[in-house]
Scaffold this active site. Structure first.
Site, mmCIF file in Angstrom:
data_model
loop_
_atom_site.group_PDB
_atom_site.id
_atom_site.type_symbol
_atom_site.label_atom_id
_atom_site.label_comp_id
_atom_site.label_asym_id
_atom_site.label_seq_id
_atom_site.Cartn_x
_atom_site.Cartn_y
_atom_site.Cartn_z
ATOM 1 N N ASN A 75 0.837 -1.197 0.000
ATOM 2 C CA ASN A 75 0.000 0.000 0.000
ATOM 3 C C ASN A 75 0.873 1.250 0.000
ATOM 4 O OD1 ASN A 75 -1.633 2.190 0.696
ATOM 5 N ND2 ASN A 75 -3.078 0.900 1.788
ATOM 6 N N CYS A 109 -2.736 5.149 0.305
ATOM 7 C CA CYS A 109 -3.787 5.708 1.161
ATOM 8 C C CYS A 109 -3.726 7.228 1.157
ATOM 9 C CB CYS A 109 -3.630 5.181 2.577
ATOM 10 S SG CYS A 109 -4.901 5.799 3.701
#
Length: 452
Positions: free
Chosen positions: A229, A232
C-alpha cells in the site's frame, strides 16, 4: 493510484529472484460484437482466472478494507464464494517500549490522481534520516479511529436522506489489533482454506529494514501474495506513509522495494523494478460535503472533520480511465506477463465487465460489500455470466482488453469522422459548426450529439 497486486509467494530459485507467472497467449476477438446471443446449447461460461500463478474460481476479489479486517469476515467471504480476499492493510509498528504489533488500515492502491503532493517537501527534509534507520513511528502503540467515520453522497439535494447512494467517503485509519493476532488469523485461514487465495496488504514508512521485517513475518503465515500500500490518501500521509511514499518515484527506487504500483509513470517504475502487478484505483482525497443547516463538514465528529477517501459508484468512470491508461501502457511496453486489478464503484456484473474489457485480470470490491453484504458476489458472478453468454464468450480471456483498441486521440477521431463522411457521402448527425447553435433549440441540439 495502484498498489502492488497479486505478487505470489513462492520458493526462491537458486538465483534468489522471483519469476513472474507467464500467462499463455490467447487469441482474442478483434471486435466485441453487441447484440450477439448465445445458442441454447452453449456451455456455461467459465469465470475462473489464473493471475501471476494464482488460480481463482472467479475474478472477484475482496478489496483491502473493513470487509477483510479479521478472521470472521474473511472466512465469510470465502464461504460466500469470493475469488480471493485481500486483508485490511497491515503496518509493522514499534511502540515506545519497543514492542511489535501489526495494525490494519483501509486503502488498497496508489492513487496519485487528485493529490497535491503536500507532504513531499517534508519527506525530502526527513529522507536521509529515515533511510539511515531512525524510523519515525506512530506515537505510542494506540491508534484510535473516530465515529462516525463514513459519509454518503446520494442522488438529490444536499443532505438528502433518500435517493441512490453514489458516493462514499471514509476517514478510517488503522486498528489496534496486535501483530500476533493477525498472523494467527492468516495462518488459520490458510489451513482451513488451502485452495483459496489470501493476500496480505501491508504498509510502512520508507525504511527498507522495516519493510523486509514486515514482509518476512507475514510470509511465514503461508499467505499467497503481498499487496504493498503506497496509496492511502488520508491520515497515513501525515505519518509519511501511504500516498506520501507513492507520490515519489525516486523515493521508491531508493527504498529498494520490488513490489509497488501507481499511475502510468509510477506503474512503469514498478514493473521495471520487479513488481508483478498493480491495482487501480484507491480512494480519492475528498470532502464529502457541508451540512447546510449546521454549516459543519461531513462526516462530522464533535463538530469537526478531515478530508477522506472517496469511493463508490461516482468514482467508477475515473477508475475506468486510469485502468485504461495503465493497461495500454502495460500492453505496449511490458506485454502479457503482468497483472492489473481494477477497483472503483463495482456493484454489478456490468461494472466488472467494463474493467475486464479494459484489460483488468481481476476486479476488487470493498465499498460495494459494505453496502450490499458478502452475498453480492453471487449477483456479480451471475450478471457477468449473462454478459458473457450474450456475446458468446466462454472465458474471461476471451474478452479481456477487447475494448482497448477503440481508444485513440481526439485528432484521430476527427480524421476518422471526416473519412467516414466522405465514404458515406452523408451529413453527420448534429450541428456542423459552433455557429449553428441557437438559443431556443439548445437542449435539442445538445441531445442530437449524444451517443447513448
Amino acid at each position: 493510484m495502484a498498489s502492488l497486486s497479486f505478487s505470489p509467494i513462492r520458493a526462491k530459485p537458486s538465483g534468489g529472484d522471483f519469476r513472474p507467472f507467464r500467462r499463455q497467449s490467447l487469441a482474442r476477438p478483434s471486435r466485441v460484437a453487441f447484440r450477439v446471443f448465445a445458442s441454447e446449447g452453449q456451455a456455461e461460461p467459465d469465470l475462473s482466472v489464473t493471475v501471476n500463478g494464482l488460480h481463482m474460481p472467479n475474478p472477484f476479489v475482496i478489496g483491502s478494507g473493513p470487509p477483510g479486517t479479521n478472521y470472521t469476515v474473511m472466512k465469510r467471504a470465502f464461504d460466500e464464494g469470493w475469488g480471493a480476499v485481500i486483508a485490511k492493510t497491515g503496518l509493522l509498528q514499534y511502540d515506545l517500549n519497543g514492542c511489535l504489533e501489526l495494525c490494519s488500515q483501509k486503502g488498497v492502491v496508489i492513487d496519485c490522481w487528485g493529490q497535491d503532493g503536500q507532504y513531499l517537501d517534508e519527506m525530502e527534509r526527513d529522507l536521509d534520516r529515515t533511510m539511515h534507520g531512525s524510523r519515525v513511528s506512530l506515537d505510542a502503540a494506540k491508534v484510535i479511529n473516530v465515529t462516525p467515520r463514513y459519509a454518503r453522497l446520494r442522488v438529490g439535494a444536499n443532505g438528502s436522506a433518500k435517493g441512490q447512494i453514489i458516493g462514499w467517503e471514509n476517514i478510517e485509519l488503522i486498528s489496534d489489533r496486535p501483530l500476533e493476532t493477525m498472523l494467527k488469523e492468516f495462518k488459520q485461514l490458510k489451513e482451513e482454506y488451502p485452495d483459496r487465495i489470501l493476500i496480505a496488504s501491508i504498509m510502512e514508512e520508507y525504511d527498507k529494514a522495516a519493510w523486509e521485517e514486515l514482509i518476512d513475518r507475514v510470509e511465514q503465515t503461508g499467505i499467497d501474495a503481498l499487496e504493498i500500500n503506497f496509496s492511502c490518501p488520508h491520515g497515513m500521509p501525515e505519518r509519511k506513509m501511504g500516498a506520501a511514499v507513492g507520490q515519489d518515484c525516486a523515493l521508491w527506487r531508493r527504498a529498494y522495494l520490488s513490489f509497488f504500483g501507481a499511475l502510468v509513470a509510477f506503474t512503469r517504475v514498478a514493473l521495471s523494478s520487479g513488481c508483478e502487478g498493480v491495482s487501480a484505483i484507491n480512494t480519492i482525497m475528498s470532502v464529502m460535503g457541508i451540512n447546510l443547516n449546521t454549516l459543519r463538514p461531513e462526516p462530522c465528529v464533535e463538530g469537526y472533520s478531515t478530508p477522506g477517501g472517496y469511493s463508490c459508484k461516482a468514482v467508477h468512470p475515473i477508475a475506468l480511465g486510469k485502468v485504461m491508461s495503465i493497461a495500454k501502457m502495460m500492453k505496449a511496453e511490458f506485454g502479457e506477463d503482468y497483472s492489473l486489478s481494477g477497483i472503483g464503484g463495482v456493484e454489478t456484473g456490468g461494472d466488472a465487465a467494463e474493467f475486464i474489457l479494459l484489460g483488468a485480470n481481476t476486479v476488487q470490491v470493498c465499498t460495494g460489500v459494505m453496502m450490499h453484504g458478502y452475498g453480492l458476489v453471487k449477483k456479480l458472478c451471475s450478471e457477468l455470466k449473462d454478459f458473457m453468454k450474450m456475446h458468446n464468450f466462454s472465458s474471461i480471456e476471451d474478452f479481456r482488453g477487447a475494448s482497448l483498441e477503440y481508444f485513440t486521440t481526439h485528432t484521430d477521431l476527427v480524421q476518422r469522422q471526416q473519412e467516414a463522411i466522405r465514404q458515406r457521402k452523408a451529413i453527420r448527425q448534429g450541428l456542423q459548426s459552433d455557429k449553428d447553435w441557437t438559443g431556443d433549440g439548445f437542449v435539442k441540439e445538445s441531445e442530437s450529439m449524444v451517443s447513448n
